[in-house]
Enzyme design. Sequence first.
Site, PDB file in Angstrom:
ATOM      1  N   LYS A   4       0.833  -1.218   0.000  1.00 25.43           N
ATOM      2  CA  LYS A   4       0.000   0.000   0.000  1.00 25.43           C
ATOM      3  C   LYS A   4       0.869   1.269   0.000  1.00 25.43           C
ATOM      4  O   LYS A   4       0.592   2.210  -0.731  1.00 25.43           O
ATOM      5  CB  LYS A   4      -0.925   0.021   1.228  1.00 25.43           C
ATOM      6  CG  LYS A   4      -1.883  -1.154   1.304  1.00 25.43           C
ATOM      7  CD  LYS A   4      -2.836  -1.040   2.476  1.00 25.43           C
ATOM      8  CE  LYS A   4      -2.184  -1.143   3.839  1.00 25.43           C
ATOM      9  NZ  LYS A   4      -1.624  -2.466   4.160  1.00 25.43           N
ATOM     10  N   ARG A  45      -9.860   0.265   8.542  1.00 17.83           N
ATOM     11  CA  ARG A  45      -9.280  -1.051   8.760  1.00 17.83           C
ATOM     12  C   ARG A  45     -10.274  -1.987   9.457  1.00 17.83           C
ATOM     13  O   ARG A  45      -9.939  -3.138   9.718  1.00 17.83           O
ATOM     14  CB  ARG A  45      -8.052  -0.909   9.647  1.00 17.83           C
ATOM     15  CG  ARG A  45      -6.734  -1.311   8.993  1.00 17.83           C
ATOM     16  CD  ARG A  45      -5.656  -1.025  10.007  1.00 17.83           C
ATOM     17  NE  ARG A  45      -4.376  -1.557   9.707  1.00 17.83           N
ATOM     18  CZ  ARG A  45      -3.376  -0.851   9.168  1.00 17.83           C
ATOM     19  NH1 ARG A  45      -3.561   0.382   8.773  1.00 17.83           N
ATOM     20  NH2 ARG A  45      -2.197  -1.408   9.018  1.00 17.83           N
ATOM     21  N   ARG A  62      11.704  -5.700   5.492  1.00 16.17           N
ATOM     22  CA  ARG A  62      11.510  -4.287   5.179  1.00 16.17           C
ATOM     23  C   ARG A  62      12.360  -3.395   6.087  1.00 16.17           C
ATOM     24  O   ARG A  62      12.491  -3.638   7.276  1.00 16.17           O
ATOM     25  CB  ARG A  62      10.030  -3.931   5.361  1.00 16.17           C
ATOM     26  CG  ARG A  62       9.739  -2.450   5.140  1.00 16.17           C
ATOM     27  CD  ARG A  62       8.290  -2.191   4.898  1.00 16.17           C
ATOM     28  NE  ARG A  62       7.484  -2.378   6.090  1.00 16.17           N
ATOM     29  CZ  ARG A  62       6.161  -2.175   6.114  1.00 16.17           C
ATOM     30  NH1 ARG A  62       5.526  -1.826   5.010  1.00 16.17           N
ATOM     31  NH2 ARG A  62       5.483  -2.371   7.232  1.00 16.17           N
ATOM     32  N   ARG A 110      11.271  -1.072  11.353  1.00 14.84           N
ATOM     33  CA  ARG A 110      10.151  -0.638  12.192  1.00 14.84           C
ATOM     34  C   ARG A 110       9.984  -1.630  13.330  1.00 14.84           C
ATOM     35  O   ARG A 110      10.107  -2.841  13.121  1.00 14.84           O
ATOM     36  CB  ARG A 110       8.860  -0.636  11.355  1.00 14.84           C
ATOM     37  CG  ARG A 110       8.497   0.715  10.807  1.00 14.84           C
ATOM     38  CD  ARG A 110       7.368   0.645   9.810  1.00 14.84           C
ATOM     39  NE  ARG A 110       6.120   0.054  10.306  1.00 14.84           N
ATOM     40  CZ  ARG A 110       4.982   0.070   9.622  1.00 14.84           C
ATOM     41  NH1 ARG A 110       4.925   0.633   8.428  1.00 14.84           N
ATOM     42  NH2 ARG A 110       3.891  -0.482  10.106  1.00 14.84           N
ATOM     43  N   ARG A 160      -0.046  -8.776  13.716  1.00 18.59           N
ATOM     44  CA  ARG A 160      -0.598  -7.836  12.723  1.00 18.59           C
ATOM     45  C   ARG A 160      -1.377  -8.581  11.643  1.00 18.59           C
ATOM     46  O   ARG A 160      -2.446  -8.130  11.215  1.00 18.59           O
ATOM     47  CB  ARG A 160       0.539  -7.025  12.084  1.00 18.59           C
ATOM     48  CG  ARG A 160       1.142  -6.020  13.056  1.00 18.59           C
ATOM     49  CD  ARG A 160       2.408  -5.410  12.515  1.00 18.59           C
ATOM     50  NE  ARG A 160       2.197  -4.584  11.342  1.00 18.59           N
ATOM     51  CZ  ARG A 160       3.142  -4.302  10.449  1.00 18.59           C
ATOM     52  NH1 ARG A 160       4.348  -4.801  10.579  1.00 18.59           N
ATOM     53  NH2 ARG A 160       2.872  -3.524   9.430  1.00 18.59           N
TER      54      ARG A 160
HETATM   55  P1  AMP Z   1       0.583   0.749   8.910  1.00 14.54           P
HETATM   56  O1  AMP Z   1       1.675   1.730   8.779  1.00 14.54           O
HETATM   57  O2  AMP Z   1      -0.601   1.074   8.048  1.00 14.54           O
HETATM   58  O3  AMP Z   1       1.044  -0.676   8.750  1.00 14.54           O
HETATM   59  O4  AMP Z   1       0.045   0.870  10.420  1.00 14.54           O
HETATM   60  C1  AMP Z   1       0.877   0.594  11.519  1.00 14.54           C
HETATM   61  C2  AMP Z   1       0.065   0.374  12.771  1.00 14.54           C
HETATM   62  O5  AMP Z   1      -0.682   1.556  13.060  1.00 14.54           O
HETATM   63  C3  AMP Z   1      -0.979  -0.731  12.697  1.00 14.54           C
HETATM   64  O6  AMP Z   1      -0.433  -2.015  12.961  1.00 14.54           O
HETATM   65  C4  AMP Z   1      -1.955  -0.282  13.784  1.00 14.54           C
HETATM   66  O7  AMP Z   1      -1.445  -0.564  15.071  1.00 14.54           O
HETATM   67  C5  AMP Z   1      -1.944   1.227  13.614  1.00 14.54           C
HETATM   68  N1  AMP Z   1      -3.001   1.664  12.667  1.00 14.54           N
HETATM   69  C6  AMP Z   1      -2.815   2.319  11.487  1.00 14.54           C
HETATM   70  N2  AMP Z   1      -3.987   2.579  10.898  1.00 14.54           N
HETATM   71  C7  AMP Z   1      -4.948   2.048  11.694  1.00 14.54           C
HETATM   72  C8  AMP Z   1      -6.357   1.965  11.624  1.00 14.54           C
HETATM   73  N3  AMP Z   1      -7.047   2.473  10.584  1.00 14.54           N
HETATM   74  N4  AMP Z   1      -7.015   1.347  12.652  1.00 14.54           N
HETATM   75  C9  AMP Z   1      -6.349   0.849  13.708  1.00 14.54           C
HETATM   76  N5  AMP Z   1      -5.024   0.879  13.829  1.00 14.54           N
HETATM   77  C10 AMP Z   1      -4.315   1.475  12.845  1.00 14.54           C
END
Ligand code: AMP
Length: 211
Positions: free
Chosen positions: A13, A87, A126, A159, A170
């Site tokens: 994404k 999400r 990553r 990360r 996750r």
């Molecule tokens: P990402 O960078 O999109 O992989 O998001 C990293 C982390 O941020 C996720 O594993 C969640 O803990 C949190 N997060 C990001 N977006 C959301 C969302 N829409 N709802 C809940 N948690 C989120």
Amino acid sequence: MNIILFGAPGAGKGTQSALLVERLSMKHVSTGDIFREHIKRETRLGVEAKVFMDKGQLVPDDIVVNMVEDVIKDLSGQSFILDGFPRTVPQAEALEVMLQNNGLSIGRALFLEVQKDLLVGRLAGRRVCSGCGATYHVESKKPKKEGVCDLCGSPVLQRADDKEDVIKTRLDAYEKSTAPLKSYFNKKGLFAAVSGIGSAEEVYDRLVAQM
Ligand code: AMP
């Protein structure tokens, strides 16, 4: 056209959003990036979200929706990508109301499809630039100088939530809470699935063909 880009962690994404921003001048809204920015600045929201993010769990819906509410208000006038939001089904329902209140709409919810065994390898390998957020991979996309970003020279790091033990949580959260959005968007007539396998360029062409 405004789009939602969704899929499992590691589906690509972020990579595809960067291409859409660069080539179609779309605005990129990544809730993950916004949370990481808050964590860096040690805001109250950042402190709250970090507890969940470090464990690989989703941040509770009310916290996420409150945060996005402010962002949505500034989205008129430019096509945008929602990356990593919604999400969960309750987040998608809240989004519908927020869009309506701001006279905005979504044209497509594009799902990036990648099988699970590939996702683990992508996430565990990553690496991300701590300065500009550019992404690398220990095997398939190494920076020219190890540990240093090609674009801005900042350190390239892993990360905390890309560590193997957190990745599983996750992916489980994705299966349980995010995968149901496929049928949600299908019922709304917005859903399109795109294979996330292959080069970034190949995936990009498939995505744009659906927009
Ligand atoms: P990402 O960078 O999109 O992989 O998001 C990293 C982390 O941020 C996720 O594993 C969640 O803990 C949190 N997060 C990001 N977006 C959301 C969302 N829409 N709802 C809940 N948690 C989120």
